[in-house]
Design a protein around this motif. Structure first.
Motif, PDB file in Angstrom:
ATOM      1  N   GLU A  12      51.461  62.986  -6.066  1.00 24.26           N
ATOM      2  CA  GLU A  12      50.551  62.276  -5.606  1.00 24.26           C
ATOM      3  C   GLU A  12      51.765  61.189  -4.759  1.00 24.26           C
ATOM      4  O   GLU A  12      51.869  60.903  -3.758  1.00 24.26           O
ATOM      5  CB  GLU A  12      49.712  61.128  -6.057  1.00 24.26           C
ATOM      6  N   LYS A  13      52.748  60.953  -5.670  1.00 26.24           N
ATOM      7  CA  LYS A  13      53.522  59.800  -4.844  1.00 26.24           C
ATOM      8  C   LYS A  13      54.718  60.002  -3.887  1.00 26.24           C
ATOM      9  O   LYS A  13      54.628  59.937  -2.759  1.00 26.24           O
ATOM     10  CB  LYS A  13      54.696  59.096  -6.600  1.00 26.24           C
ATOM     11  N   ALA A  16      52.448  60.589  -1.277  1.00 29.10           N
ATOM     12  CA  ALA A  16      52.435  58.920   0.301  1.00 29.10           C
ATOM     13  C   ALA A  16      53.960  58.294   0.924  1.00 29.10           C
ATOM     14  O   ALA A  16      53.704  57.910   1.947  1.00 29.10           O
ATOM     15  CB  ALA A  16      52.885  58.112  -1.426  1.00 29.10           C
ATOM     16  N   PHE A  17      54.931  58.845   0.385  1.00 32.76           N
ATOM     17  CA  PHE A  17      56.281  58.454   0.731  1.00 32.76           C
ATOM     18  C   PHE A  17      56.085  59.309   1.399  1.00 32.76           C
ATOM     19  O   PHE A  17      57.223  58.444   2.848  1.00 32.76           O
ATOM     20  CB  PHE A  17      57.586  58.884  -0.273  1.00 32.76           C
ATOM     21  N   LYS A  19      54.079  60.227   4.083  1.00 30.73           N
ATOM     22  CA  LYS A  19      53.565  59.641   4.835  1.00 30.73           C
ATOM     23  C   LYS A  19      53.728  58.716   5.261  1.00 30.73           C
ATOM     24  O   LYS A  19      54.123  57.839   6.723  1.00 30.73           O
ATOM     25  CB  LYS A  19      51.896  59.218   4.338  1.00 30.73           C
ATOM     26  N   GLU A  20      54.545  57.989   4.449  1.00 31.90           N
ATOM     27  CA  GLU A  20      55.152  56.345   5.050  1.00 31.90           C
ATOM     28  C   GLU A  20      55.828  57.064   6.104  1.00 31.90           C
ATOM     29  O   GLU A  20      56.643  56.324   7.260  1.00 31.90           O
ATOM     30  CB  GLU A  20      54.909  55.400   3.778  1.00 31.90           C
TER      31      GLU A  20
END
Length: 233
Positions: A12-13, A16-17, A19-20
């Motif tokens: 998940e982390k 998220a990274f 995607k950013e």
């Protein structure tokens, strides 16, 4: 003839990274230059669809194709680390690339060691391909060279999930073959005719039709790489 590429899953982390980290998508037309040798590169790309080729050019226009970029491959990493590209990249088909900021690449190494390892793995894998391609150009005979390149491209198409036209048609010209293998177009044509005489392949306006994969693999002395999940950024 199509296969689904096997990529490793993000946690998940990491997701998220990524995607950013992503800054958008770049759509490129067939024949368009994506990166140019000697020009600073502000971005790093992942190929999402389509395919292209990396090449070095001489001042008189002669060029050497050094590798092919297909879905899952990183494009522009060299420029991200060295400030400017040491080779050019051209689209062989319409392509979609995921765009990342070069300046943020090092934050990936700082915060996400597994993703940093993935980048290193992809770069190492491309180095292995270059080793094999150098062996092909330097030591294989002309007929072994052409057979190897056709099998190599076909295997990469299947591995990355690209659609091969009519089952076994590779959309590549004899000029691309010559520029990859360091042969003249005349020598390339003569070699292709020898393979065609053996009913192993045929060539038309649409590219190369593979008629006998096993026969080409035998001539190329092809060894299948060990299958394993691939990283994907």
């Amino acid at each position: 003839m199509r296969a689904r590429p096997e990529f490793r899953d993000f946690n998940e982390k990491e997701l998220a990274f990524i995607k950013e980290f992503k800054r958008g998508e770049l759509h490129v037309a067939k024949g368009e230059t994506i990166l140019e040798e000697g020009v600073p590169n502000q971005h790093l790309y992942t190929v999402l669809s389509g395919w292209g080729f990396r090449y070095k050019a001489m001042s008189d226009g002669r060029r050497q194709i050094v590798n092919y970029a297909m879905p899952g491959d990183l494009v522009g990493l060299q420029g991200s680390l060295m400030g400017e590209m040491q080779h050019s990249v051209e689209a062989l088909s319409p392509m979609i690339l995921c765009t990342f900021e070069r300046a943020r690449l090092f934050s990936l190494f700082e915060a996400f060691p597994q993703l940093a390892f993935d980048v290193t793995w992809i770069a190492s894998r491309q180095e292995c391909m270059l080793d094999e391609n150098l062996l092909t150009v330097g030591r294989r005979t002309a007929i072994e060279k052409v057979a190897y390149l056709v099998v190599f491209l076909l295997s990469r198409f299947v591995e990355t999930g690209l659609q091969v036209r009519n089952g076994l048609d590779l959309p590549i010209t004899q000029q691309h073959v010559a520029d990859t293998l360091g042969l003249s177009v005349v020598h390339t044509n003569k070699t292709i005719r020898k393979l065609a005489d053996r009913k192993l392949l045929s060539w038309g306006d649409g590219g190369c039709r593979v008629n006998d994969v096993a026969g080409l693999r035998t001539i190329a002395r092809w060894l299948d790489p060990t299958p394993r999940p691939r990283p994907f950024l």
